[in-house]
Design an enzyme around this catalytic site. Structure first.
Site, mmCIF file in Angstrom:
data_model
loop_
_atom_site.group_PDB
_atom_site.id
_atom_site.type_symbol
_atom_site.label_atom_id
_atom_site.label_comp_id
_atom_site.label_asym_id
_atom_site.label_seq_id
_atom_site.Cartn_x
_atom_site.Cartn_y
_atom_site.Cartn_z
ATOM 1 N N THR A 123 0.803 -1.225 0.000
ATOM 2 C CA THR A 123 0.000 0.000 0.000
ATOM 3 C C THR A 123 0.835 1.274 0.000
ATOM 4 O OG1 THR A 123 -0.148 -0.165 2.419
ATOM 5 C CG2 THR A 123 -1.937 -1.130 1.143
ATOM 6 N N GLU A 124 2.128 1.155 -0.227
ATOM 7 C CA GLU A 124 3.015 2.309 -0.107
ATOM 8 C C GLU A 124 2.606 3.467 -1.015
ATOM 9 O OE1 GLU A 124 5.458 -0.988 1.650
ATOM 10 O OE2 GLU A 124 3.935 -0.767 0.097
ATOM 11 N N LEU A 125 2.344 3.194 -2.290
ATOM 12 C CA LEU A 125 2.018 4.287 -3.202
ATOM 13 C C LEU A 125 0.687 4.935 -2.843
ATOM 14 C CD1 LEU A 125 4.445 3.135 -4.754
ATOM 15 C CD2 LEU A 125 3.217 3.664 -6.871
ATOM 16 N N ALA A 127 -0.177 5.527 0.111
ATOM 17 C CA ALA A 127 0.190 6.449 1.186
ATOM 18 C C ALA A 127 1.117 7.558 0.695
ATOM 19 C CB ALA A 127 0.850 5.686 2.329
ATOM 20 N N GLY A 128 1.489 7.511 -0.588
ATOM 21 C CA GLY A 128 2.302 8.577 -1.159
ATOM 22 C C GLY A 128 3.787 8.462 -0.903
#
Length: 244
Positions: A123-125, A127-128
């Site tokens: 889910t990193e992207l 979260a930016g």
């Protein structure tokens, strides 16, 4: 934060850090130390206490700590993930619930990944924030569908995770640990030096990419993670989660 128990020569490491086993500087610093403590174990099982394996990075700590915290945290994340990925003995992840972002990386980094429920994903992207080199290369090694997982930042259920090879086997919760120990003992039946060398040979391309790319990639990653714009994005991201 990491409980270590022995089960007939198989070490069980249990993440025990708050309700969702969020990854912060302290627990990530502790993981390589815990692995060193069980260096003589025949195999190692990593699991989580409570309802989650790990919900990933403790984003509140990143927001509150800013650039100074990030400069310590990201190297600790990479060191912990690499130590688990390259541990020479057989490793099994007993994923007992949600495994998100860094939690997904730790689950996938094991030689065998079992899961009993919850969702899993990178889910990193969403979260930016970008991937440091080490977690990204671990995921590239672990799962052929890594591009879709990274770029969509989606979470998926257990059946889909098995179908794309992110998880090796779905297990009912009541049998998760016994199945993990069964796999660990089976892998440990191979002579330790043979197993360690074979694992090193398989991982060599990923390790070489890490050694080549890390120095040039990670400074930019650290700058983005520690920037005021990222802190604002993370704060809004966490507020959005609270609204759901």
């Amino acid at each position: 934060m990491i409980e270590v128990t022995d089960h007939d020569g198989v070490a069980i490491l249990s993440l025990n850090h708050g309700p969702v086993n969020a990854l912060d500087l302290e627990i990530l610093t502790e993981l390589p130390t815990a692995l060193a403590r069980v260096a003589d174990a025949r195999a190692v099982v990593l699991t989580g206490e409570g309802r989650c394996f790990s919900a990933g990075v403790d984003l509140k700590r990143v927001i509150d700590g800013g650039a100074g915290y990030v400069q310590e945290f990201l190297p600790a994340l990479s060191t912990a993930a690499f130590a688990w990925f390259t541990h020479p003995k057989p490793t099994v992840a007993a994923v007992n619930g949600h495994a998100l972002a860094g939690g997904c990386v730790l689950g996938a980094a094991a030689d065998v990944t079992l899961m009993s429920g919850g969702t899993i994903g990178l889910t990193e992207l969403g979260a930016g924030v970008p991937f440091p080199t080490v977690p990204l290369e671990i995921m590239r090694y672990a799962c052929a569908a890594v591009s879709s997982l990274v770029l969509t930042a989606k979470t998926i259920g257990l059946a889909e995770a098995v179908s794309i090879g992110l998880v090796d086997q779905a297990v009912i919760p009541e049998e998760l640990m016994s199945t993990a120990l069964k796999h660990a003992r089976k892998l440990a039946a191979v002579p330790a030096d043979v197993y360690a060398l074979s694992k090193k040979q398989l991982q060599q391309p990923a390790v070489q990419r890490i050694e080549t790319l890390r120095e040039q990639d990670d400074p930019g990653v650290t700058e983005i993670w520690g920037s005021p714009a990222t802190r604002d994005f993370l704060a809004e991201f966490m507020r959005s989660l609270g609204r759901k």
